[in-house]
Design a protein around this motif. Structure first.
Motif, PDB file in Angstrom:
ATOM      1  N   ASN A  16      -4.006   7.271   3.462  1.00 43.02           N
ATOM      2  CA  ASN A  16      -2.780   7.531   2.480  1.00 43.02           C
ATOM      3  C   ASN A  16      -1.611   7.726   3.438  1.00 43.02           C
ATOM      4  O   ASN A  16      -1.795   7.970   4.691  1.00 43.02           O
ATOM      5  CB  ASN A  16      -3.164   8.690   1.703  1.00 43.02           C
ATOM      6  CG  ASN A  16      -3.746  10.047   2.480  1.00 43.02           C
ATOM      7  OD1 ASN A  16      -3.045  10.444   3.625  1.00 43.02           O
ATOM      8  ND2 ASN A  16      -4.778  10.438   2.278  1.00 43.02           N
ATOM      9  N   ILE A  17      -0.472   7.844   2.657  1.00 39.85           N
ATOM     10  CA  ILE A  17       0.786   8.157   3.572  1.00 39.85           C
ATOM     11  C   ILE A  17       0.933   9.542   4.400  1.00 39.85           C
ATOM     12  O   ILE A  17       1.438   9.364   5.391  1.00 39.85           O
ATOM     13  CB  ILE A  17       2.040   8.065   2.346  1.00 39.85           C
ATOM     14  CG1 ILE A  17       3.396   8.308   3.064  1.00 39.85           C
ATOM     15  CG2 ILE A  17       1.827   9.308   1.403  1.00 39.85           C
ATOM     16  CD1 ILE A  17       3.633   6.829   3.735  1.00 39.85           C
ATOM     17  N   TYR A  18       0.119  10.496   3.690  1.00 36.36           N
ATOM     18  CA  TYR A  18       0.074  11.803   4.492  1.00 36.36           C
ATOM     19  C   TYR A  18      -0.580  11.574   5.778  1.00 36.36           C
ATOM     20  O   TYR A  18       0.190  12.109   6.973  1.00 36.36           O
ATOM     21  CB  TYR A  18      -0.771  12.818   3.736  1.00 36.36           C
ATOM     22  CG  TYR A  18       0.168  12.984   2.437  1.00 36.36           C
ATOM     23  CD1 TYR A  18       1.332  13.646   2.143  1.00 36.36           C
ATOM     24  CD2 TYR A  18      -0.601  12.546   1.336  1.00 36.36           C
ATOM     25  CE1 TYR A  18       1.865  13.685   0.670  1.00 36.36           C
ATOM     26  CE2 TYR A  18      -0.205  12.642  -0.070  1.00 36.36           C
ATOM     27  CZ  TYR A  18       1.059  13.037  -0.231  1.00 36.36           C
ATOM     28  OH  TYR A  18       1.655  13.240  -1.505  1.00 36.36           O
ATOM     29  N   LYS A  78       0.761  -1.260   0.150  1.00 32.46           N
ATOM     30  CA  LYS A  78      -0.111   0.023   0.100  1.00 32.46           C
ATOM     31  C   LYS A  78       0.851   1.340  -0.136  1.00 32.46           C
ATOM     32  O   LYS A  78       0.610   2.133  -0.802  1.00 32.46           O
ATOM     33  CB  LYS A  78      -1.034   0.007   1.097  1.00 32.46           C
ATOM     34  CG  LYS A  78      -1.759   1.036   1.426  1.00 32.46           C
ATOM     35  CD  LYS A  78      -3.053   1.119   2.350  1.00 32.46           C
ATOM     36  CE  LYS A  78      -4.061   2.337   2.515  1.00 32.46           C
ATOM     37  NZ  LYS A  78      -4.773   2.274   1.166  1.00 32.46           N
ATOM     38  N   PHE A  79       1.973   1.224   0.998  1.00 32.04           N
ATOM     39  CA  PHE A  79       2.460   2.598   1.020  1.00 32.04           C
ATOM     40  C   PHE A  79       4.110   2.624   0.288  1.00 32.04           C
ATOM     41  O   PHE A  79       4.438   3.436  -0.046  1.00 32.04           O
ATOM     42  CB  PHE A  79       2.786   2.821   2.437  1.00 32.04           C
ATOM     43  CG  PHE A  79       1.492   3.281   3.128  1.00 32.04           C
ATOM     44  CD1 PHE A  79       0.681   4.148   2.812  1.00 32.04           C
ATOM     45  CD2 PHE A  79       1.140   2.325   4.222  1.00 32.04           C
ATOM     46  CE1 PHE A  79      -0.349   4.734   3.570  1.00 32.04           C
ATOM     47  CE2 PHE A  79      -0.223   2.575   4.822  1.00 32.04           C
ATOM     48  CZ  PHE A  79      -1.009   3.580   4.555  1.00 32.04           C
TER      49      PHE A  79
END
Length: 528
Positions: A153-155, A77-78
């Motif tokens: 999400n990554i953020y 995913k990341f």
């Protein structure tokens, strides 16, 4: 209690005050043994057990980073590039498969936030007390765990990690101080080591959660891992609502001597607390004259404490323990073990660490700090060199070690971790928390925490790259540092066993080296 001042003239008033101070000297000397009146009370035990939960936050975050970053679903995913390199690229060296600065940023972002927050935590803890800092740290950590676990999400994942780091900055600042100030002198080592015991409980819990969820095909595996960090945080925040502030902090921040004395009476289970209370009054009187504690620490008389505040957390990080703690699963996968076997091996290491930390709690106040530092250091150095030797001779860039050598590596790493578990693990937190006088205690602990976070960041961000470049040589590097730091502690750290926390400055005046810097006479501008 009679006042005491430093006289700069030959006036009759000064001579009179000197005579009064000399008259009090026998009473002061009678307390040099460090045995105050009182007994072990349930109030102390419960308060310290609740506060020590703060260590579980730190341990869980250390332990979960390696487990989550080795999960296929998380990597897909990341960090899809890392997953592809690990699974499909057979031309990449065993030592380099996990070398990704973005992946290591997932780990180190938490500690960057903690490093920055630790300086704010110093002022907060000194101004508002130990208990509010513990409460704020636990609550912030809880929010961070929920954000990271739900991150789409990554953020937002990084936002959650930053909040976790801020929480750690406050709890790592306040909890060790709280434990050292609440504990009776003769049991201070055991109670303070409770922090490291909870660090290991948290880390073990993280490894068990990782092992239990790694087979999940969906994102729920890593989400559960990250969100579960909120469990110890919630316990700490809730428990902090019922904690009593330390008498040292009450004396430092207020003029309410009666409140501080009533807390001390409750802690010690006796009305006869005059000796300890007099030491608190002296320490707090001097503390209130200090307006810039960080600047104060640069004075010559605080040189030993400043050196130790920097050296001990630095050495604690260059033992290599956090490299193993963060990346144990990746390390064992490097040797050819599968994902499940790697995570299970990390669990075994945690159990060993936890057991040895508990042993340290039982013996630290009997055998002292220096002996445990020495024995643990020798054990760690020998095992690191042995691990490096096996990796150098048996593991190539693209092959795997045999099952027998993989088992030998696991055993040797357990030997290494056990040495850390009863020496540098708990003592690296205990000693800095007990060596600072009250006037610079919060600032000193802040420096200790900041240095720890700084070098945790450096290790976290560079370890996988170092493993890729140095290969097995990285273990010889860490082993060399262990030899150096063991010699440093043997030569320059005085024994603090059974020394009252408000009298600990005398150990520097009696030490063969530091007495040349701080002098042999007590320098105290406002108190005896």
């Amino acid at each position: 209690m009679k006042p005491s001042v430093v006289c700069e003239s030959d006036s009759p008033l000064c001579e009179s005050l000197i005579e009064e101070a000399m008259a009090e000297k026998p009473d002061t000397e009678s307390r040099r043994s460090g045995i105050y009146s009182g007994r072990m009370t349930s109030f102390v035990v419960v308060s310290c057990m609740m506060a020590a939960v703060g260590g579980a936050l730190f341990g869980y975050d250390i332990g979960i980073s390696g487990g989550v970053s080795s999960m296929d679903t998380f990597l897909k995913k990341f960090y899809p590039d890392v997953y592809t390199k690990m699974e499909d690229d057979t031309t990449v060296s065993n030592y380099c498969k996990f070398d990704s600065q973005l992946l290591t940023l997932f780990t180190s972002s938490l500690y960057i936030a903690g490093f920055i927050a630790s300086f704010a935590a110093s002022s907060f803890t000194g101004t508002f007390g130990r208990r509010p800092s513990i409460l704020f740290g636990g609550a912030t950590h809880l929010v961070g765990a929920l954000v990271a676990g739900a991150a789409p999400n990554i953020y937002l994942l990084m936002v959650g990690r930053v909040l976790l780091g801020v929480g750690l900055g406050f709890t790592n600042q306040a909890v060790p101080l709280y434990l050292s100030e609440m504990a009776p002198t003769r049991y201070r080592g055991a109670f303070s080591n409770g922090f490291q015991l909870c660090v290991n409980i948290g880390a073990l819990s993280a490894n068990l959660v990782s092992y239990g969820t790694e087979k999940m095909e969906s994102d729920w595996g890593w989400r559960i891992c990250l969100a579960t960090a909120g469990v110890p945080a919630a316990l700490l925040a809730l428990g902090a609502l019922f904690l009593q502030e330390t008498p040292n902090s009450v004396m430092q921040r207020t003029e309410d001597h009666q409140k501080a004395k009533s807390i001390l009476v409750k802690l010690r289970g006796t009305e006869d607390v005059k000796d300890e209370f007099d030491d608190l009054i002296n320490a707090s009187t001097l503390s209130k004259t200090v307006t810039h504690p960080f600047l104060k620490m640069t004075e010559r008389k605080y040189r030993p404490q400043l050196v130790m505040a920097i050296a001990i957390p630095f050495f604690q990080q260059v033992t290599g323990i956090n490299a193993i703690a963060f990346y144990a699963p990746e390390l064992f996968r490097t040797t050819g073990l599968g994902e499940s076997a790697s995570l299970l091996s990390a669990v075994v290491i945690r159990v060993v660490n936890l057991t040895c930390t508990f042993i340290s709690m039982l013996i630290v106040d009997k055998f002292g700090r220096k002996l445990l530092f020495a024995v643990g250091g020798i054990q760690m150095a020998v095992s690191q060199i042995a691990v490096g030797s096996i990796m150098a001779t048996q593991l190539g860039d693209y092959g795997e070690v045999s099952e027998g050598y993989a088992l030998a590596l696991l055993v040797l790493i357990c030997v290494y971790v056990s040495g850390y578990g009863w020496s540098w693990g708990p003592l690296g937190w205990l000693v800095p928390s007990e060596i600072f006088p009250l006037e610079i205690r919060s600032a000193g602990q802040s420096i200790r925490v900041a240095v720890s976070f700084l070098f945790t960041i450096i290790i976290a961000q560079t370890y996988l790259a170092m493993l890729c470049q140095l290969k097995s040589g990285i273990f010889f590097c860490f082993g060399g540092w262990v030899v150096a730091m063991t010699a440093f502690v043997y030569l320059f750290l005085p024994e603090t066993k059974n020394v009252p926390i408000e009298q600990v400055d005398r150990v520097w005046r009696e030490h063969w080296f530091w007495k040349r810097i701080v002098g042999t006479e007590k320098v105290n501008e406002t108190g005896a």
